[in-house]
Write a protein that holds these residues in place. Structure first.
Motif, PDB file in Angstrom:
ATOM      1  N   GLY A  73       4.881   2.853  15.926  1.00  0.00           N
ATOM      2  CA  GLY A  73       4.596   2.922  14.503  1.00  0.00           C
ATOM      3  C   GLY A  73       3.838   4.157  14.088  1.00  0.00           C
ATOM      4  O   GLY A  73       3.529   4.332  12.908  1.00  0.00           O
ATOM      5  N   ARG A  75       3.327   8.136  13.275  1.00  0.00           N
ATOM      6  CA  ARG A  75       4.088   9.307  12.857  1.00  0.00           C
ATOM      7  C   ARG A  75       3.476  10.598  13.377  1.00  0.00           C
ATOM      8  O   ARG A  75       4.048  11.657  13.184  1.00  0.00           O
ATOM      9  CB  ARG A  75       4.182   9.358  11.326  1.00  0.00           C
ATOM     10  N   ASP A  80      -1.926   8.184  13.859  1.00  0.00           N
ATOM     11  CA  ASP A  80      -1.297   8.041  12.547  1.00  0.00           C
ATOM     12  C   ASP A  80      -2.368   8.264  11.479  1.00  0.00           C
ATOM     13  O   ASP A  80      -3.379   7.556  11.438  1.00  0.00           O
ATOM     14  CB  ASP A  80      -0.685   6.649  12.415  1.00  0.00           C
ATOM     15  N   SER A  84      -4.472   2.347   7.296  1.00  0.00           N
ATOM     16  CA  SER A  84      -3.983   1.168   8.008  1.00  0.00           C
ATOM     17  C   SER A  84      -5.059   0.117   8.215  1.00  0.00           C
ATOM     18  O   SER A  84      -4.740  -1.012   8.567  1.00  0.00           O
ATOM     19  CB  SER A  84      -3.420   1.571   9.380  1.00  0.00           C
ATOM     20  N   ARG A 200       3.131  -2.005   1.493  1.00  0.00           N
ATOM     21  CA  ARG A 200       3.593  -2.008   2.873  1.00  0.00           C
ATOM     22  C   ARG A 200       3.208  -0.694   3.548  1.00  0.00           C
ATOM     23  O   ARG A 200       3.298   0.371   2.911  1.00  0.00           O
ATOM     24  CB  ARG A 200       5.120  -2.163   2.942  1.00  0.00           C
ATOM     25  N   GLU A 202       4.933   0.928   5.589  1.00  0.00           N
ATOM     26  CA  GLU A 202       6.121   1.766   5.681  1.00  0.00           C
ATOM     27  C   GLU A 202       6.363   2.590   4.428  1.00  0.00           C
ATOM     28  O   GLU A 202       7.085   3.599   4.469  1.00  0.00           O
ATOM     29  CB  GLU A 202       7.359   0.904   5.966  1.00  0.00           C
ATOM     30  N   ASP A 203       5.795   2.168   3.286  1.00  0.00           N
ATOM     31  CA  ASP A 203       6.012   2.883   2.027  1.00  0.00           C
ATOM     32  C   ASP A 203       5.041   4.049   1.838  1.00  0.00           C
ATOM     33  O   ASP A 203       5.162   4.797   0.864  1.00  0.00           O
ATOM     34  CB  ASP A 203       5.888   1.917   0.851  1.00  0.00           C
TER      35      ASP A 203
END
Length: 247
Positions: A73, A75, A80, A84, A200, A202-203
Protein backbone atom coordinates in the motif's frame (compact mmCIF):
# COMPACT_ATOMS: atom_id res chain seq x y z
CA UNK A 1 -55.46 38.18 21.99
CA UNK A 2 -56.17 35.48 24.65
CA UNK A 3 -54.38 35.82 27.97
CA UNK A 4 -52.36 32.62 27.44
CA UNK A 5 -51.00 33.75 24.09
CA UNK A 6 -50.27 37.20 25.49
CA UNK A 7 -48.29 35.74 28.40
CA UNK A 8 -46.41 33.41 26.04
CA UNK A 9 -45.51 36.25 23.70
CA UNK A 10 -44.47 38.41 26.63
CA UNK A 11 -42.23 35.65 28.03
CA UNK A 12 -40.56 35.06 24.68
CA UNK A 13 -40.04 38.78 24.19
CA UNK A 14 -38.53 39.13 27.68
CA UNK A 15 -36.12 36.23 27.12
CA UNK A 16 -35.12 37.60 23.73
CA UNK A 17 -34.59 41.03 25.24
CA UNK A 18 -32.40 39.62 28.02
CA UNK A 19 -30.31 37.62 25.53
CA UNK A 20 -30.07 40.64 23.28
CA UNK A 21 -28.90 42.80 26.17
CA UNK A 22 -26.19 40.26 27.13
CA UNK A 23 -25.01 40.13 23.53
CA UNK A 24 -25.15 43.91 23.32
CA UNK A 25 -22.96 44.26 26.43
CA UNK A 26 -20.37 41.94 24.87
CA UNK A 27 -20.49 43.86 21.61
CA UNK A 28 -20.12 47.19 23.40
CA UNK A 29 -17.03 45.88 25.16
CA UNK A 30 -15.49 45.05 21.77
CA UNK A 31 -16.05 48.41 20.10
CA UNK A 32 -12.93 49.48 18.26
CA UNK A 33 -11.37 46.02 18.47
CA UNK A 34 -11.33 43.43 15.68
CA UNK A 35 -13.29 40.18 16.17
CA UNK A 36 -11.32 37.62 18.16
CA UNK A 37 -10.16 34.46 16.45
CA UNK A 38 -11.24 31.17 17.96
CA UNK A 39 -8.56 29.22 19.81
CA UNK A 40 -7.19 25.98 18.38
CA UNK A 41 -8.88 23.10 20.20
CA UNK A 42 -8.91 19.34 20.15
CA UNK A 43 -11.97 18.28 18.08
CA UNK A 44 -12.72 15.49 20.57
CA UNK A 45 -13.21 18.01 23.40
CA UNK A 46 -15.90 19.98 21.58
CA UNK A 47 -19.45 19.57 22.96
CA UNK A 48 -20.89 18.44 19.62
CA UNK A 49 -18.15 15.92 18.80
CA UNK A 50 -19.25 12.32 18.38
CA UNK A 51 -17.24 9.39 17.02
CA UNK A 52 -18.51 8.19 13.65
CA UNK A 53 -20.19 4.79 13.73
CA UNK A 54 -21.08 3.20 10.42
CA UNK A 55 -21.78 -0.36 9.19
CA UNK A 56 -18.37 -1.78 8.34
CA UNK A 57 -17.02 -5.11 7.12
CA UNK A 58 -14.68 -7.05 9.40
CA UNK A 59 -11.10 -5.73 9.37
CA UNK A 60 -8.70 -7.55 7.10
CA UNK A 61 -5.32 -8.57 8.52
CA UNK A 62 -2.31 -6.82 7.01
CA UNK A 63 0.14 -9.22 5.42
CA UNK A 64 3.82 -8.30 5.64
CA UNK A 65 6.85 -9.91 4.04
CA UNK A 66 9.78 -10.55 6.29
CA UNK A 67 13.18 -9.13 5.32
CA UNK A 68 11.52 -6.76 2.79
CA UNK A 69 11.92 -3.00 2.48
CA UNK A 70 8.66 -2.66 0.56
CA UNK A 71 5.45 -2.07 2.46
CA UNK A 72 2.06 -3.03 1.00
CA UNK A 73 0.00 0.00 0.00
CA UNK A 74 2.99 2.32 0.02
CA UNK A 75 3.61 4.74 -2.87
CA UNK A 76 7.06 5.67 -1.67
CA UNK A 77 9.96 3.28 -1.45
CA UNK A 78 10.56 3.76 2.24
CA UNK A 79 7.45 5.51 3.54
CA UNK A 80 4.02 6.56 2.34
CA UNK A 81 3.77 10.34 2.76
CA UNK A 82 -0.01 10.40 2.62
CA UNK A 83 -2.16 10.87 5.72
CA UNK A 84 -3.03 7.53 7.28
CA UNK A 85 -3.11 7.92 11.07
CA UNK A 86 -5.03 10.00 13.59
CA UNK A 87 -3.49 13.44 13.77
CA UNK A 88 -2.09 13.41 10.23
CA UNK A 89 -2.82 16.42 8.03
CA UNK A 90 -3.94 16.42 4.42
CA UNK A 91 -5.16 19.08 2.00
CA UNK A 92 -8.76 19.17 0.80
CA UNK A 93 -9.38 20.79 -2.56
CA UNK A 94 -12.88 22.25 -2.21
CA UNK A 95 -14.52 22.56 -5.62
CA UNK A 96 -18.29 22.95 -5.40
CA UNK A 97 -20.17 23.98 -8.53
CA UNK A 98 -23.93 23.50 -8.31
CA UNK A 99 -26.40 24.64 -10.92
CA UNK A 100 -30.11 24.00 -10.90
CA UNK A 101 -32.79 25.25 -13.27
CA UNK A 102 -36.22 23.79 -12.63
CA UNK A 103 -39.50 25.06 -14.08
CA UNK A 104 -42.89 23.46 -13.46
CA UNK A 105 -46.30 24.53 -14.74
CA UNK A 106 -49.61 22.85 -13.99
CA UNK A 107 -53.05 23.76 -15.27
CA UNK A 108 -56.31 21.94 -14.59
CA UNK A 109 -59.86 22.79 -15.63
CA UNK A 110 -63.15 20.87 -15.28
CA UNK A 111 -66.80 21.77 -15.99
CA UNK A 112 -69.77 19.64 -14.90
CA UNK A 113 -73.50 20.07 -15.64
CA UNK A 114 -76.29 17.83 -14.31
CA UNK A 115 -80.05 18.09 -15.01
CA UNK A 116 -82.81 15.73 -13.82
CA UNK A 117 -86.58 15.69 -14.26
CA UNK A 118 -89.63 13.43 -13.70
CA UNK A 119 -92.40 14.03 -16.23
CA UNK A 120 -94.25 10.83 -15.19
CA UNK A 121 -94.03 9.76 -11.57
CA UNK A 122 -97.16 7.83 -10.49
CA UNK A 123 -99.34 10.86 -11.21
CA UNK A 124 -97.61 12.97 -8.63
CA UNK A 125 -96.19 15.17 -11.41
CA UNK A 126 -99.66 16.76 -11.73
CA UNK A 127 -99.33 18.16 -8.23
CA UNK A 128 -95.97 19.79 -8.93
CA UNK A 129 -97.26 22.76 -11.03
CA UNK A 130 -99.54 23.78 -8.18
CA UNK A 131 -96.52 24.06 -5.95
CA UNK A 132 -94.57 25.99 -8.60
CA UNK A 133 -92.34 23.02 -9.48
CA UNK A 134 -91.49 22.06 -13.05
CA UNK A 135 -91.52 18.22 -13.26
CA UNK A 136 -89.18 18.31 -16.26
CA UNK A 137 -86.57 20.33 -14.39
CA UNK A 138 -86.46 19.06 -10.81
CA UNK A 139 -82.68 19.09 -10.34
CA UNK A 140 -80.21 21.29 -12.20
CA UNK A 141 -76.59 21.59 -10.98
CA UNK A 142 -73.53 23.23 -12.46
CA UNK A 143 -69.93 23.16 -11.24
CA UNK A 144 -66.72 24.60 -12.58
CA UNK A 145 -63.21 23.96 -11.22
CA UNK A 146 -60.08 25.69 -12.41
CA UNK A 147 -56.60 25.50 -10.89
CA UNK A 148 -53.31 26.78 -12.18
CA UNK A 149 -49.86 26.56 -10.65
CA UNK A 150 -46.42 27.64 -11.75
CA UNK A 151 -43.04 27.39 -10.05
CA UNK A 152 -39.42 27.87 -10.98
CA UNK A 153 -36.05 27.40 -9.26
CA UNK A 154 -32.80 28.92 -10.46
CA UNK A 155 -29.64 28.40 -8.43
CA UNK A 156 -25.93 28.76 -9.16
CA UNK A 157 -23.29 28.22 -6.48
CA UNK A 158 -19.51 28.11 -6.92
CA UNK A 159 -16.89 27.60 -4.19
CA UNK A 160 -13.24 26.87 -4.98
CA UNK A 161 -10.54 26.89 -2.31
CA UNK A 162 -8.07 24.69 -0.41
CA UNK A 163 -8.10 23.82 3.28
CA UNK A 164 -5.96 21.62 5.50
CA UNK A 165 -7.82 18.96 7.49
CA UNK A 166 -6.82 16.66 10.33
CA UNK A 167 -7.54 12.94 10.55
CA UNK A 168 -9.66 12.55 13.68
CA UNK A 169 -10.56 8.88 13.41
CA UNK A 170 -9.54 5.75 11.49
CA UNK A 171 -12.41 3.34 10.90
CA UNK A 172 -11.92 -0.45 11.06
CA UNK A 173 -12.08 -0.79 7.26
CA UNK A 174 -9.31 1.77 6.76
CA UNK A 175 -11.44 4.78 5.89
CA UNK A 176 -10.64 7.98 7.74
CA UNK A 177 -12.76 10.72 9.28
CA UNK A 178 -11.37 14.19 8.66
CA UNK A 179 -12.25 17.64 9.93
CA UNK A 180 -10.77 20.98 9.04
CA UNK A 181 -11.57 24.56 9.99
CA UNK A 182 -10.11 27.75 8.62
CA UNK A 183 -10.64 31.31 9.79
CA UNK A 184 -9.47 34.38 7.88
CA UNK A 185 -9.88 37.89 9.29
CA UNK A 186 -10.01 40.84 6.90
CA UNK A 187 -10.45 44.14 8.75
CA UNK A 188 -13.54 43.61 10.91
CA UNK A 189 -14.92 40.53 9.15
CA UNK A 190 -14.03 36.88 9.76
CA UNK A 191 -14.60 34.26 7.08
CA UNK A 192 -15.00 30.66 8.21
CA UNK A 193 -14.59 27.48 6.17
CA UNK A 194 -15.41 24.08 7.68
CA UNK A 195 -14.91 20.72 5.97
CA UNK A 196 -15.67 17.31 7.47
CA UNK A 197 -16.48 13.83 6.21
CA UNK A 198 -15.22 10.31 5.53
CA UNK A 199 -12.53 9.57 2.94
CA UNK A 200 -10.73 6.57 1.49
CA UNK A 201 -6.93 6.39 1.60
CA UNK A 202 -6.95 5.37 -2.09
CA UNK A 203 -8.49 8.72 -3.08
CA UNK A 204 -5.56 10.73 -1.67
CA UNK A 205 -3.09 11.55 -4.43
CA UNK A 206 0.69 11.53 -4.15
CA UNK A 207 0.73 15.21 -3.11
CA UNK A 208 -1.45 14.35 -0.07
CA UNK A 209 -4.45 16.17 -1.60
CA UNK A 210 -8.01 14.92 -1.93
CA UNK A 211 -10.88 16.46 -3.88
CA UNK A 212 -14.05 17.40 -2.02
CA UNK A 213 -16.15 15.34 -4.46
CA UNK A 214 -14.56 12.18 -3.03
CA UNK A 215 -15.61 12.89 0.56
CA UNK A 216 -18.49 10.76 1.83
CA UNK A 217 -20.96 12.31 4.26
CA UNK A 218 -19.35 15.64 3.36
CA UNK A 219 -20.16 18.65 5.49
CA UNK A 220 -18.91 21.89 3.93
CA UNK A 221 -19.80 25.24 5.46
CA UNK A 222 -18.65 28.65 4.29
CA UNK A 223 -19.73 31.78 6.09
CA UNK A 224 -18.56 34.58 8.29
CA UNK A 225 -19.15 36.86 11.21
CA UNK A 226 -18.42 40.49 11.86
CA UNK A 227 -19.82 43.94 11.17
CA UNK A 228 -20.83 43.25 7.56
CA UNK A 229 -22.63 40.03 8.51
CA UNK A 230 -24.48 41.83 11.32
CA UNK A 231 -25.79 44.45 8.89
CA UNK A 232 -27.04 41.76 6.50
CA UNK A 233 -29.00 39.96 9.24
CA UNK A 234 -32.34 41.17 10.66
CA UNK A 235 -32.36 42.36 14.24
CA UNK A 236 -33.03 39.94 17.11
CA UNK A 237 -36.48 41.34 17.75
CA UNK A 238 -37.51 40.89 14.14
CA UNK A 239 -36.25 37.30 14.17
CA UNK A 240 -38.28 36.55 17.31
CA UNK A 241 -41.41 38.04 15.78
CA UNK A 242 -40.91 36.01 12.59
CA UNK A 243 -40.87 32.82 14.68
CA UNK A 244 -43.62 33.63 17.18
CA UNK A 245 -46.23 35.44 15.09
CA UNK A 246 -48.54 33.01 13.22
CA UNK A 247 -49.42 35.53 10.51
Amino acid sequence: MPLRQFLLASSVSTIALMLGNCAAVDRLAQIGAPPALASIENPETKPGYRPVRMPLPPPEPISTNSNSLWRSGSRAFFKDQRASRVGDILTVRVNVTDRANISNQTRRQRTNSEQQGATNFFGLETLAPAAGIDPANLVNTNSTANSQGQGSVQRAETLTTNIAAVVTQVLPNGNMVIEGKQEVRVNFEIRELIVAGVIRPEDIDTANIIDSSKIAEARIAYGGRGQITDVQQPRYGQQVLDIVLPF
